[in-house]
Motif scaffolding. Structure first.
Motif, PDB file in Angstrom:
ATOM      1  N   MET A 176       6.263   1.221  -3.090  1.00 58.95           N
ATOM      2  CA  MET A 176       5.634  -0.360  -3.114  1.00 58.95           C
ATOM      3  C   MET A 176       4.125  -0.076  -2.314  1.00 58.95           C
ATOM      4  SD  MET A 176       4.131  -3.228  -1.070  1.00 58.95           S
ATOM      5  CE  MET A 176       5.842  -2.903   0.288  1.00 58.95           C
ATOM      6  N   ALA A 177       4.028  -0.148  -1.582  1.00 61.08           N
ATOM      7  CA  ALA A 177       2.977   0.481  -0.549  1.00 61.08           C
ATOM      8  C   ALA A 177       1.768   1.513  -1.063  1.00 61.08           C
ATOM      9  CB  ALA A 177       3.682   1.019   0.635  1.00 61.08           C
ATOM     10  N   CYS A 178       2.000   2.796  -2.237  1.00 63.75           N
ATOM     11  CA  CYS A 178       1.637   3.574  -2.261  1.00 63.75           C
ATOM     12  C   CYS A 178       0.494   2.397  -3.811  1.00 63.75           C
ATOM     13  CB  CYS A 178       2.389   4.764  -2.952  1.00 63.75           C
ATOM     14  SG  CYS A 178       2.412   5.824  -1.738  1.00 63.75           S
ATOM     15  N   GLY A 179       1.494   1.972  -4.128  1.00 61.77           N
ATOM     16  CA  GLY A 179       1.001   0.912  -5.570  1.00 61.77           C
ATOM     17  C   GLY A 179       0.200   0.190  -5.320  1.00 61.77           C
ATOM     18  N   VAL A 180       0.160  -0.604  -4.246  1.00 66.39           N
ATOM     19  CA  VAL A 180      -0.540  -1.468  -3.684  1.00 66.39           C
ATOM     20  C   VAL A 180      -1.763  -0.843  -2.952  1.00 66.39           C
ATOM     21  CG1 VAL A 180      -1.397  -3.366  -2.110  1.00 66.39           C
ATOM     22  CG2 VAL A 180       1.188  -3.195  -3.208  1.00 66.39           C
ATOM     23  N   PHE A 181      -1.797  -0.392  -1.896  1.00 66.07           N
ATOM     24  CA  PHE A 181      -3.398   0.853  -1.773  1.00 66.07           C
ATOM     25  C   PHE A 181      -3.301   1.514  -2.761  1.00 66.07           C
ATOM     26  CE2 PHE A 181      -0.079   1.126   2.622  1.00 66.07           C
ATOM     27  CZ  PHE A 181      -2.012   0.270   3.248  1.00 66.07           C
ATOM     28  N   GLY A 182      -3.136   2.121  -3.307  1.00 70.63           N
ATOM     29  CA  GLY A 182      -3.348   2.947  -5.025  1.00 70.63           C
ATOM     30  C   GLY A 182      -4.625   2.349  -5.503  1.00 70.63           C
ATOM     31  N   ILE A 183      -4.090   0.841  -6.117  1.00 76.82           N
ATOM     32  CA  ILE A 183      -4.934   0.020  -6.693  1.00 76.82           C
ATOM     33  C   ILE A 183      -6.648  -0.411  -5.844  1.00 76.82           C
ATOM     34  CG2 ILE A 183      -4.914  -2.581  -7.427  1.00 76.82           C
ATOM     35  CD1 ILE A 183      -1.921  -2.038  -8.205  1.00 76.82           C
ATOM     36  N   ALA A 184      -6.232  -0.325  -4.626  1.00 73.33           N
ATOM     37  CA  ALA A 184      -7.324  -0.679  -3.844  1.00 73.33           C
ATOM     38  C   ALA A 184      -8.132  -0.031  -4.150  1.00 73.33           C
ATOM     39  CB  ALA A 184      -6.931  -0.855  -2.349  1.00 73.33           C
ATOM     40  N   PHE A 185      -7.385   1.489  -3.327  1.00 73.01           N
ATOM     41  CA  PHE A 185      -8.476   2.894  -3.242  1.00 73.01           C
ATOM     42  C   PHE A 185      -8.982   2.789  -5.175  1.00 73.01           C
ATOM     43  CE2 PHE A 185      -5.756   4.411  -0.029  1.00 73.01           C
ATOM     44  CZ  PHE A 185      -6.544   4.175   0.321  1.00 73.01           C
ATOM     45  N   TRP A 186      -8.195   2.009  -6.448  1.00 75.05           N
ATOM     46  CA  TRP A 186      -9.234   2.981  -7.364  1.00 75.05           C
ATOM     47  C   TRP A 186      -9.703   2.259  -7.855  1.00 75.05           C
ATOM     48  CZ3 TRP A 186      -7.750  -0.683 -11.771  1.00 75.05           C
ATOM     49  CH2 TRP A 186      -7.794  -0.034 -13.276  1.00 75.05           C
ATOM     50  N   LEU A 187      -9.458   0.655  -7.301  1.00 74.88           N
ATOM     51  CA  LEU A 187     -10.933  -0.345  -7.032  1.00 74.88           C
ATOM     52  C   LEU A 187     -12.210   0.271  -6.302  1.00 74.88           C
ATOM     53  CD1 LEU A 187      -8.532  -3.772  -7.679  1.00 74.88           C
ATOM     54  CD2 LEU A 187      -9.427  -2.459  -9.143  1.00 74.88           C
ATOM     55  N   SER A 188     -12.152   1.048  -5.801  1.00 75.03           N
ATOM     56  CA  SER A 188     -12.821   0.767  -4.787  1.00 75.03           C
ATOM     57  C   SER A 188     -13.718   2.423  -5.272  1.00 75.03           C
ATOM     58  CB  SER A 188     -12.386   1.688  -3.038  1.00 75.03           C
ATOM     59  OG  SER A 188     -12.272  -0.210  -2.816  1.00 75.03           O
ATOM     60  N   TYR A 189     -12.884   2.543  -6.380  1.00 73.44           N
ATOM     61  CA  TYR A 189     -13.752   4.466  -7.026  1.00 73.44           C
ATOM     62  C   TYR A 189     -13.835   5.365  -5.333  1.00 73.44           C
ATOM     63  CZ  TYR A 189     -15.671   1.488  -9.756  1.00 73.44           C
ATOM     64  OH  TYR A 189     -16.302   0.411 -11.083  1.00 73.44           O
ATOM     65  N   ASP A 190     -12.192   4.864  -4.610  1.00 74.43           N
ATOM     66  CA  ASP A 190     -12.132   5.892  -3.546  1.00 74.43           C
ATOM     67  C   ASP A 190     -11.104   7.236  -4.480  1.00 74.43           C
ATOM     68  OD1 ASP A 190     -11.265   8.295  -1.515  1.00 74.43           O
ATOM     69  OD2 ASP A 190     -11.088   6.537  -0.466  1.00 74.43           O
ATOM     70  N   GLY A 191     -11.481   8.457  -5.494  1.00 70.98           N
ATOM     71  CA  GLY A 191     -10.292   9.532  -6.420  1.00 70.98           C
ATOM     72  C   GLY A 191      -9.541   9.713  -5.678  1.00 70.98           C
ATOM     73  N   THR A 192     -10.191  10.810  -4.356  1.00 70.59           N
ATOM     74  CA  THR A 192      -9.558  11.513  -3.164  1.00 70.59           C
ATOM     75  C   THR A 192      -8.095  10.752  -2.898  1.00 70.59           C
ATOM     76  OG1 THR A 192     -10.847  12.798  -3.112  1.00 70.59           O
ATOM     77  CG2 THR A 192      -9.082  12.794  -1.427  1.00 70.59           C
ATOM     78  N   MET A 193      -8.365   9.358  -2.928  1.00 72.89           N
ATOM     79  CA  MET A 193      -6.881   8.397  -2.044  1.00 72.89           C
ATOM     80  C   MET A 193      -6.220   7.989  -3.119  1.00 72.89           C
ATOM     81  SD  MET A 193      -6.880   8.018   1.930  1.00 72.89           S
ATOM     82  CE  MET A 193      -6.706  10.149   1.244  1.00 72.89           C
ATOM     83  N   ALA A 194      -7.097   7.915  -4.231  1.00 64.74           N
ATOM     84  CA  ALA A 194      -6.326   6.989  -5.027  1.00 64.74           C
ATOM     85  C   ALA A 194      -5.131   8.292  -5.813  1.00 64.74           C
ATOM     86  CB  ALA A 194      -7.005   7.133  -6.711  1.00 64.74           C
ATOM     87  N   VAL A 195      -5.690   9.567  -5.476  1.00 66.48           N
ATOM     88  CA  VAL A 195      -4.602  10.491  -6.140  1.00 66.48           C
ATOM     89  C   VAL A 195      -3.541  11.024  -5.714  1.00 66.48           C
ATOM     90  CG1 VAL A 195      -4.332  13.520  -5.879  1.00 66.48           C
ATOM     91  CG2 VAL A 195      -6.522  12.192  -7.460  1.00 66.48           C
ATOM     92  N   LEU A 196      -3.719  10.650  -4.277  1.00 68.63           N
ATOM     93  CA  LEU A 196      -2.731  10.793  -3.005  1.00 68.63           C
ATOM     94  C   LEU A 196      -1.832  10.205  -3.317  1.00 68.63           C
ATOM     95  CD1 LEU A 196      -1.316  12.720  -0.694  1.00 68.63           C
ATOM     96  CD2 LEU A 196      -2.640  10.833   1.443  1.00 68.63           C
ATOM     97  N   ALA A 197      -1.762   8.761  -3.603  1.00 66.99           N
ATOM     98  CA  ALA A 197      -1.491   7.534  -3.679  1.00 66.99           C
ATOM     99  C   ALA A 197      -0.332   8.023  -4.802  1.00 66.99           C
ATOM    100  CB  ALA A 197      -2.321   6.078  -3.730  1.00 66.99           C
TER     101      ALA A 197
END
Length: 392
Positions: A176-197
């Motif tokens: 759940m946490a990775c999903g929420v954080f991943g959406i935030a990273f994706w919407l912010s164009y932070d591809g590296t952290m989106a990949v990790l999530a």
């Protein structure tokens, strides 16, 4: 910008998520066999909830999915910036394996954890060095941000470790946490952290299914997995709260401190309550007992899966309340106060109120009714999924 968004969505999200999921489903049976053959199991005992030995190398299987998935992803998406994170979680995984096998002292573990939180901060040049408007505070001086980052990192790592008490709770929470954080990273164009999530969520899902539904294929994530997950959550928080945060830049009115605290609310606030209670009793804050929120749900009569769903739902409710305050235009300070208030209410307040309820009172009877409904393990669908998991 739309092309960048599409690229990050596919190669920073969907591909690593599916790839890591397939990898862990493939390697899981082999890890179970190795753990059983080497006696790397958690055996039944006075404080244990299981009735039979259960392998404790689930974290190794999850680690395999993250690391191999990151390597493959790097061939078509620039995820080389994950190097620092991969080094940190690799060491945390080994620390956890040693703890599972030998039982490391809490002080040694804390020193090692401290060292690798500092390692990530130094190598990636990220830090918890900005409160982003909470109480009007922005950038923090180094003499405040450095200890704040270390203390927060240690707190998050051990909070995730401490909620690993029932089947599916730690892994389900982290998905759940990775999903929420991943959406935030994706919407912010932070591809590296989106990949990790995406890699982490994809690697955890196969483990979650085997952990919750499996019998012969069941594994515990162990300290190897929970410490690794705690480090990953810490890395996410450091990237979001750094003064160069892409999330904060993309959403200037967003209370990012409140955001990360809402996602981690149950582990953080429940751990604060538990450790404070232990200190008041004059025992070590790391002394194991049965005073966590998930223990309360078990005592009421909830099943393991029911307990996990209840605790994760409480946490997700806090996230939704934070989101509502953000969407309604609340300031970062108000968003923070909403999350802190809810955090204490849903953990400390709920725990002590339920503890003092008489069994004939309406609220307790409602909780008992929900507890009875949570025992889905006796149903045909649960047994069908169990057979499927044990065959994989």
């Amino acid at each position: 910008m739309e092309n960048i968004s599409w690229y990050i969505w596919v190669f920073g999200g969907i591909v690593p998520f599916l790839l890591s999921m397939v990898l862990v489903f493939a390697v899981h049976p082999f890890v179970v066999k190795i753990a059983n053959s080497r006696g790397l199991t958690d055996n039944p005992g006075e404080r244990k909830l299981q009735q039979r030995p259960v392998p404790v190398l689930g974290g190794v299987a999850v680690f395999f999915g993250i690391v191999v998935g990151a390597g493959v992803t790097s061939m078509f998406f620039n995820s080389h910036a994950l190097f620092t994170s991969i080094v940190a979680i690799t060491v945390m995984m080994y620390i956890g394996v040693l703890d599972d096998m030998l039982g490391l002292s809490p002080n040694l573990r804390l020193v090692l954890e401290l060292g690798f939180v500092a390692f990530v901060a130094w190598m990636d040049q990220v830090n918890i060095n900005d409160l982003h408007g909470v109480f009007g505070i922005g950038m923090l001086p180094v003499y405040l941000s450095a200890p704040l980052c270390i203390i927060s990192g240690l707190g998050i790592i051990n909070a995730i470790n401490m909620i690993d008490g029932v089947d599916g709770l730690a892994s389900g929470f982290c998905v759940m946490a990775c999903g929420v954080f991943g959406i935030a990273f994706w919407l912010s164009y932070d591809g590296t952290m989106a990949v990790l999530a995406a890699l982490t969520a994809g690697s955890l899902i196969p483990f979650f299914f085997h952990n919750v539904f499996g019998k012969e294929s069941k594994m515990f994530i162990g300290d190897a997995g929970s410490l690794m997950m705690g480090m990953i959550m810490t890395i996410f928080v450091m990237h979001i709260l750094d003064n160069g945060s892409r999330v904060s830049y993309s959403f200037p009115n967003m209370g990012v401190v409140a955001f990360v605290l809402s996602v981690l609310s149950v582990p953080v606030f429940d751990t604060l309550r538990v450790m404070t209670g232990r200190i008041i009793k004059g025992v070590s804050p790391f002394h194991a007992d049965r005073s966590h929120l998930h223990h309360l749900f078990l005592e009421i009569g909830f099943s393991h899966i029911g307990t996990s769903v209840a605790v994760i739902s409480i946490d997700f409710f806090t996230v939704l309340c934070w989101l509502a305050s953000f969407q309604l235009g609340a300031s970062p300070t108000v968003q923070f106060l909403v999350v802190v208030g809810l955090g204490f209410l849903t953990t400390t307040g709920f725990y002590y109120v339920v503890r003092r309820l008489r069994h004939e009172q309406l609220l307790y009877r409602c909780l008992r009714w929900l507890a009875q409904k949570s025992h889905v393990e006796v149903g045909p669908m649960f047994q069908t999924i169990r057979k499927l998991m044990d065959k994989m």
